[in-house]
Design an enzyme around this catalytic site. Structure first.
Site, PDB file in Angstrom:
ATOM      1  N   HIS A  88       0.819  -1.221   0.000  1.00 49.14           N
ATOM      2  CA  HIS A  88       0.000   0.000   0.000  1.00 49.14           C
ATOM      3  C   HIS A  88       0.852   1.270   0.000  1.00 49.14           C
ATOM      4  CE1 HIS A  88       0.056  -0.247   4.558  1.00 49.14           C
ATOM      5  NE2 HIS A  88      -0.006   1.062   4.467  1.00 49.14           N
TER       6      HIS A  88
ATOM      7  N   ASP B 144       1.217  -7.712   2.159  1.00 49.37           N
ATOM      8  CA  ASP B 144       1.325  -6.266   1.954  1.00 49.37           C
ATOM      9  C   ASP B 144       2.791  -5.823   1.804  1.00 49.37           C
ATOM     10  OD1 ASP B 144       0.828  -3.568   1.790  1.00 49.37           O
ATOM     11  OD2 ASP B 144      -0.575  -3.522   3.469  1.00 49.37           O
TER      12      ASP B 144
ATOM     13  N   SER C 190       3.947   2.319   8.295  1.00 52.48           N
ATOM     14  CA  SER C 190       3.685   1.334   7.246  1.00 52.48           C
ATOM     15  C   SER C 190       4.958   1.014   6.482  1.00 52.48           C
ATOM     16  CB  SER C 190       2.641   1.869   6.270  1.00 52.48           C
ATOM     17  OG  SER C 190       1.367   1.751   6.830  1.00 52.48           O
TER      18      SER C 190
HETATM   19  N1  ARG Z   1      -4.630   0.258   7.340  1.00 49.19           N
HETATM   20  C1  ARG Z   1      -3.354   0.253   6.704  1.00 49.19           C
HETATM   21  C2  ARG Z   1      -2.525   1.408   7.180  1.00 49.19           C
HETATM   22  O1  ARG Z   1      -2.928   2.534   7.293  1.00 49.19           O
HETATM   23  C3  ARG Z   1      -3.446   0.343   5.242  1.00 49.19           C
HETATM   24  C4  ARG Z   1      -3.915  -0.881   4.619  1.00 49.19           C
HETATM   25  C5  ARG Z   1      -4.096  -0.714   3.148  1.00 49.19           C
HETATM   26  N2  ARG Z   1      -5.058  -1.706   2.734  1.00 49.19           N
HETATM   27  C6  ARG Z   1      -6.335  -1.415   2.475  1.00 49.19           C
HETATM   28  N3  ARG Z   1      -7.160  -2.400   2.325  1.00 49.19           N
HETATM   29  N4  ARG Z   1      -6.764  -0.189   2.392  1.00 49.19           N
HETATM   30  O2  ARG Z   1      -1.379   1.264   7.405  1.00 49.19           O
END
Ligand code: ARG
Length: 722
Positions: free
Chosen positions: A85, A221, A657
């Site tokens: 992401h 991811d 992230s």
């Molecule tokens: N919740 C994650 C974060 O902010 C991002 C995940 C991205 N995946 C998604 N399905 N939107 O680090």
């Protein structure tokens, strides 16, 4: 002064005994006691190996990736791991229907096949220095707006002093402990960063928004990039002659795995937390800010998704922007729920009562909370308007772009502006228009514009509306309690704006005149709303913001004076500066009678898999390999399975992230990519029982690269620890 500040904040740490998992520590200022606690929990490295400015250390393997993520160097040739992401916009931006890297994945088989990342850059941290006394000395006696202005002047002067733009060295001072301390962080930026690999989206975003912010999770991811430098070893812009970076440090990759309770350490760039938020702030968030943002994003997402589902070209076009909006739509919805569930408001109230008692009779502190309450009360009636501007009116991509044309209008009408100013503004606007059009989907945008213009009318106090705007709409399109009126209006805007019409835009660019711009329906709406907000509500917001900052600074100073024991345990709120957090791999109980294991395995992927589903589909080859249990050297000995994701107790937040999850020996065991739903209040309150960081196991990453992608060239670059 510097010494006093340091001992005030960090000296105490030396005497402190035991720590919880809470804390995003500055690697430069790791107190001995924090370090001892790390060792007690399983760290086998010296402090120097964690962070040193003289010798290469782990910190040299950690980068700011792009504008808001973390990455880590994993090979002697500048290979970087980060999240899927985090690479998403580069992957989607380089995809076409014929070469759909987002859908199908991508691996460069050799360096020649790597894809230039455009504006993507990474930054290495060179050093951190304390400049508290320099800053505070020049702010003595100043308060409010005056202080805010003086502070931003001092910071930019110092930043300039520590920067060297010619060599891509950038300094950014971070105010810590709500501006009670100031550290300068000096970075080296590299601008030639290339895409090396990514899994198919069905792997990299497996579970989609349904599983986002949730455990148990089964998402691959990750994405892979490489940093390049000039032939003579300097940071450089993209050039075909550039060579792979020779890093000071890179992380070995562990195939050994871990068990429940093992040590885990995460380096990275957590973006923001507000662990000393007040009860007033929480009330404001729960009652107004979060629900307003969520209701507006609901609408935008609905219209975007309808189009994305229909057409793979639109899906590619909107994917990156949709993902960003959806991510924090779910976050803020969950944050509200958890704040209410744990009565964080009540907890803060209690803490504030204790503070008030202590502050009585102390002139510096005794009015803080009542002043704060007044500041919130004064701003509250306008706060919804602000969210409606950011998330509603300018949630329409057309209006967001139109608002940027204010610079053109200024160049055209402001006395003293020259032809050259106009030309410059027009050129910039044309360039921005081109990139806006690449991501513009008219159908969804028109629906969004109709919906948000109506919602603003219905949900914002009438006396706060831009004067005349809605009268004009009523005159021309009909009753304002009728949805059809807003649809007609939006259709008209989209049919007539020069922004979406190449011929009209060209005519305007050739002979720019203020009238054409001012009469453009998209520009007219954008400027009506901006002018209304800027003239009437922005000053109120600034006053609120200044009060909030000032009171926050004093409150924190007071808290440390009031409770020296607590001061010992304090770490600064996240400010997108390098932090290290440590904890353990650990299972948890999310609610009564439910147990969550600390890992997920390939079994779970097969259980979740739904052929052809938007979120739970998978490549056929993946199903085949998993069914055959073809895990190779990546299998987990304990589980006799392929471990997919795992959880740790580490304290992280957005910005982390892509962060490396590192074992006690300094080896990479995973990449952090998410937080769990039960602890979505974590920006404000860390929950010591429920907080978990969700990580992708590095062995699953390698399995995907190797078994699924066949990219053994990448595996061969790594230093594997068995
Ligand atoms: N919740 C994650 C974060 O902010 C991002 C995940 C991205 N995946 C998604 N399905 N939107 O680090």
């Amino acid at each position: 002064m510097k010494k006093i500040m340091l001992s005030l904040f960090f000296g105490f740490i030396f005497f402190f005994k035991s720590f919880a998992d809470e804390g995003m520590w500055l690697p430069l200022l790791l107190g001995q006691q924090v370090y001892n606690d790390m060792v007690k929990r399983g760290l086998k490295l010296t402090k120097e190996q964690l962070y040193s400015i003289n010798k290469a250390s782990i910190k040299d393997a950690i980068v700011i990736f792009g504008g808001g993520c973390t990455g880590e160097i994993v090979s002697p040739q500048g290979l970087v791991f980060t999240n899927h992401h985090c690479g998403y916009s580069v992957i989607a931006g380089n995809s076409t229907l014929d070469h759909n890297y987002l859908r199908d994945g991508f691996y460069a088989r050799n360096m020649g096949e790597e894809i230039p990342g455009g504006n993507l850059s990474v930054q290495f941290l060179l050093k951190i220095e304390d400049v508290t006394s320099q800053v505070l000395d020049s702010l003595k006696g100043l308060t409010g707006a005056e202080r805010a202005q003086a502070q931003s002047r001092v910071l930019s002067r110092l930043n300039e002093k520590f920067s060297d733009p010619e060599n891509d060295i950038e300094a950014r001072i971070s105010p810590l402990f709500k501006s009670n301390q100031f550290l300068v962080f000096v970075y080296q930026r590299y601008r030639d960063v290339r895409l090396v690999g990514a899994p198919p989206e069905s792997v990299g975003k497996f579970g989609g928004d349904t599983d986002n912010w949730e455990w148990p999770r089964h998402t691959g991811d990750y994405s892979i990039f490489r940093v390049y430098m000039s032939k003579d070893g300097k940071p450089a812009r993209f050039s075909a002659d550039n060579v792979p970076l020779k890093p000071k440090w890179y992380l070995p990759v562990s195939l050994k795995g871990y068990k429940d309770g093992d040590y885990a350490m995460i380096y990275g760039y957590p973006g923001s937390t507000n662990r000393y938020e007040t009860s007033y702030g929480i009330k404001q968030k729960i009652e107004i800010d979060n629900p307003t943002l969520v209701e507006l994003r609901d609408v935008r997402l609905k219209y975007m998704f309808e189009q994305m589902k229909k057409d793979p070209a639109i899906k590619l076009q909107l994917a990156s922007s949709y993902a960003g909006i959806a991510n924090y739509w779910k976050f803020y919805d969950g944050e509200t729920k958890q704040l209410i569930k744990y009565d964080v408001y009540g907890q803060k109230k209690k803490a504030e009562e204790a503070f008030e008692k202590w502050a009585m009779g102390k002139p510096e502190y005794e009015n803080i909370l009542s002043d704060w309450e007044k500041a919130y009360a004064a701003w509250r009636p306008y706060s919804k308007n602000r969210v409606y501007m950011n998330e509603g009116i300018f949630g329409s991509p057309l209006l967001a772009f139109a608002s940027s044309l204010q610079q053109v209008e200024t160049a055209l009408v402001q006395p003293g502006k020259t032809q050259a100013d106009v030309k410059k503004a027009i050129e910039a606007a044309s360039e921005e228009r081109a990139s806006f059009l690449k991501e513009e989907n008219r159908i969804s945008d028109e629906q969004i514009l109709a919906a948000v213009t109506m919602m603003y009318y219905n949900n914002i106090d009438k006396d706060q509306h831009p004067s005349g705007f809605y009268y004009g709409l009523k005159d021309k399109y009909g009753k304002l309690d009728d949805e059809a009126t807003f649809k007609k209006y939006a259709a008209d805007v989209f049919a007539n704006t020069i922004i979406l019409d190449d011929a009209k835009w060209k005519a305007f660019v050739d002979r720019p005149d203020a009238n054409t711009l001012q009469n453009d329906p998209a520009y007219a709406q954008a400027s009506a709303f901006i002018n209304n907000y800027v003239s009437k509500y922005l000053p109120k917001f600034r006053a609120f913001n200044n009060a909030n900052n000032e009171l926050g600074r004093l409150y924190l100073k007071g808290i440390m004076e009031m409770d020296p024991v607590k001061a010992k345990k304090m770490y600064p709120d996240a400010t997108f500066t390098m932090r290290v957090s440590y904890g353990n791999v650990k299972s948890y109980r999310p609610r009564d009678a439910v147990f969550y294991d600390y890992v997920t395995t390939s079994k779970g992927i097969l259980e979740k898999y739904i052929a052809g589903d938007y979120e739970f589909d998978l490549p056929a080859r993946q199903i085949e390999l998993l069914k055959k249990k073809d895990f190779g050297q990546y299998a987990d000995k304990l589980r006799k399975d392929l471990v997919i994701n795992f959880i740790t107790t580490n304290d992280i937040t957005g910005g982390n992230s892509g962060s490396p999850v590192i074992d006690g020996n300094g080896n990479l065991i995973g990449l952090a990519f998410d937080g769990n739903y039960e602890a979505l209040s974590h920006k404000i309150a860390f929950d010591k029982d429920l907080n978990r960081t969700i990580c992708v196991d590095v062995r699953y990453v390698l399995w995907c690269i190797d078994k699924l992608g066949g990219a053994t060239n990448i595996i061969n670059e790594l230093k594997l620890v068995r």
